[in-house]
Write an enzyme that holds these catalytic residues in place. Structure first.
Site, short mmCIF file in Angstrom:
data_model
loop_
_atom_site.label_atom_id
_atom_site.label_comp_id
_atom_site.label_asym_id
_atom_site.label_seq_id
_atom_site.Cartn_x
_atom_site.Cartn_y
_atom_site.Cartn_z
N ARG A 259 1.14 -1.12 0.01
CA ARG A 259 -0.29 -0.12 -0.09
C ARG A 259 0.67 1.22 -0.29
NH1 ARG A 259 -4.41 -1.85 4.26
NH2 ARG A 259 -5.32 -4.00 3.13
N ARG A 274 2.56 1.11 11.03
CA ARG A 274 1.46 1.23 8.88
C ARG A 274 2.48 1.08 8.18
NH1 ARG A 274 -3.26 4.35 7.69
NH2 ARG A 274 -3.28 4.68 9.66
N GLU A 346 -6.72 0.18 15.05
CA GLU A 346 -7.08 -1.12 14.33
C GLU A 346 -6.53 -2.03 13.79
OE1 GLU A 346 -9.11 -1.91 10.04
OE2 GLU A 346 -8.56 0.38 10.07
N SER A 349 -10.17 -5.87 10.34
CA SER A 349 -11.62 -5.68 9.68
C SER A 349 -12.28 -6.87 8.72
CB SER A 349 -11.76 -4.38 8.65
OG SER A 349 -10.71 -4.87 7.52
#
Length: 423
Positions: A259, A274, A346, A349
């Protein structure tokens, strides 16, 4: 993509559903207008072709003077048809562009809101533990223990890259083994999918056009690095008709993910929370339309089983409409307690994308003995996002002396019982 027939029949639920995701509901009306325009042009085009065909049949037996008139008439019809065909193609492109841009409407059970502050807590495993003396964040802790090296990662590849070393790798392998051990008995077939996919797969899963900025592209080959194995898993049955008796089809994708993290400059730059490259175990299900909400609850329970096995402190939140991505009708996040920040973050999910992806990918279901088909429903849920899971394991497992206690479930699968303490 959304069901155009359903929008024609009753557009109001779609207006409400996309508005709750922060999309201008007027886009639904523009879609309907474009639909009317393209269908009218298609109808007129079909009529003209029929007229041309009829005129062609009349030429051979016609008298010489009538033939000249017919030829002239056909030339006029051909000119009009050429103009109409160009207008029809443009109208179709406008319609398709609008259709691709409209998100899956938020389900009625999704809370209103715009950011993760508006997510609604569903449950928590326990309250956050008291802060320990000498608390360090996962980056400082991992660096001191010699298991995370972001300095070398940045030197070799740039920011948001890291090396995992030694015991961190053993923990990763143990996490992967745990996911397999818990999920294979539940019917998940392990899959190592390709992580470079064509543009069609990105559009088919709804990541294009909305999330294009997050995707790495290999322009010379027209391929894209996936940010989740959800993409190749969803495309696995593209253009297929599945037998209802074979459903649910459940897959466990094991892959590296990539990403760009566009728009997150200066956010979560320390450590491995991240990053641009990470490994992930992703659950993916193909189900009949009437089974997707039960399957969504099932995927959530699978995720919770992983977190419970690790003894992590976590909570489940129902994600608000404005924080949902384009494909999801509803999403649950599992958030773990991050001691260094004193807040929930988080970890994983799980989303029900209903028929949104399957309609784009043309994945259908046929009941036994039936000649008709319906569009399948698809769901996804992360079982283990390795970097983030190691982040939470380091911080929640750290001791006052700087060592880290590793959960028994991982020790049983080859991880060390204790990391450190650092020298």
């Amino acid at each position: 993509m959304i069901d155009v027939k359903a929008v024609r029949a009753d557009p109001e639920p779609f207006r409400r559903g996309v508005a709750r995701k922060g999309t201008d509901p007027a886009v639904v009306d523009r879609l309907l207008e474009a639909d009317v325009a393209r269908r009218a042009l298609q109808s007129r085009t079909d009529d003209l072709r029929a007229e041309l065909k009829a005129a062609g049949r009349e030429i051979a037996p016609a008298a010489p003077e009538a033939k000249a008139a017919l030829v002239e008439s056909m030339a006029t019809l051909k000119t009009e048809l050429s103009q109409l065909e160009k207008a029809r193609v443009e109208a179709e492109e406008t319609f398709e562009g609008l259709l691709l841009a409209i998100p899956n409407p938020a389900h009625e059970s999704v809370p209103d809101g715009e950011t993760d502050d508006d997510n609604v807590e569903v449950m928590r495993s326990s309250d956050p533990p008291p802060e320990i003396d000498g608390l360090r964040d996962h980056h400082d802790l991992g660096t001191a223990l010699g298991v995370i090296d972001t300095e070398s990662g940045a030197r070799v590849s740039g920011s948001r890259f890291a090396y995992l070393l030694g015991d961190a790798v053993r923990i990763q392998v143990a996490l992967e083994r745990l996911a397999l051990d818990l999920l294979e008995p539940k019917g998940f077939v392990p899959v190592v999918p390709p992580v470079l996919v064509r543009e069609e797969a990105m559009y088919g899963t709804g990541f294009f056009p909305t999330d294009r900025a997050q995707i790495y592209a290999t322009e010379a080959d027209d391929l894209y690095l996936v940010g989740t194995s959800e993409v190749p898993l969803a495309a696995l049955h593209a253009d297929e008709i599945l037998d209802a008796s074979d459903l649910p089809l459940r897959y466990l994708g094991i892959s590296s993910c990539f990403r760009r993290e566009a728009g997150t400059y200066g956010k979560d730059t320390r450590g491995i929370f991240r990053v641009h490259q990470f490994d992930k175990f992703e659950m993916f299900s193909f189900v009949e339309p009437g089974a997707s909400w039960d399957e969504h609850d099932f995927l959530l329970e699978c995720q919770r089983e992983v977190f419970d096995a690790l003894g992590l402190v976590y909570r489940v939140v129902n994600v608000c409409g404005g924080d949902l991505g384009a494909p999801a009708a509803k999403k649950y996040d599992i958030e773990c307690w991050l001691p260094s920040e004193g807040r929930w973050r988080e970890a994983t999910s799980t989303s029900n994308t209903t028929d949104y992806q399957a309609r784009r990918l043309k994945v259908r279901v046929r009941d036994a003995g039936s000649s008709g088909t319906v569009v399948a429903h698809t769901l996804n849920g992360t079982a283990v996002a390795v970097g983030r899971m190691i982040t939470f394991l380091l911080e929640q497992g750290q001791q006052p002396d700087g060592s880290v206690v590793v959960p028994d479930a991982l020790v049983a699968r080859g991880a060390p019982a204790v990391l450190g303490p650092p020298s």
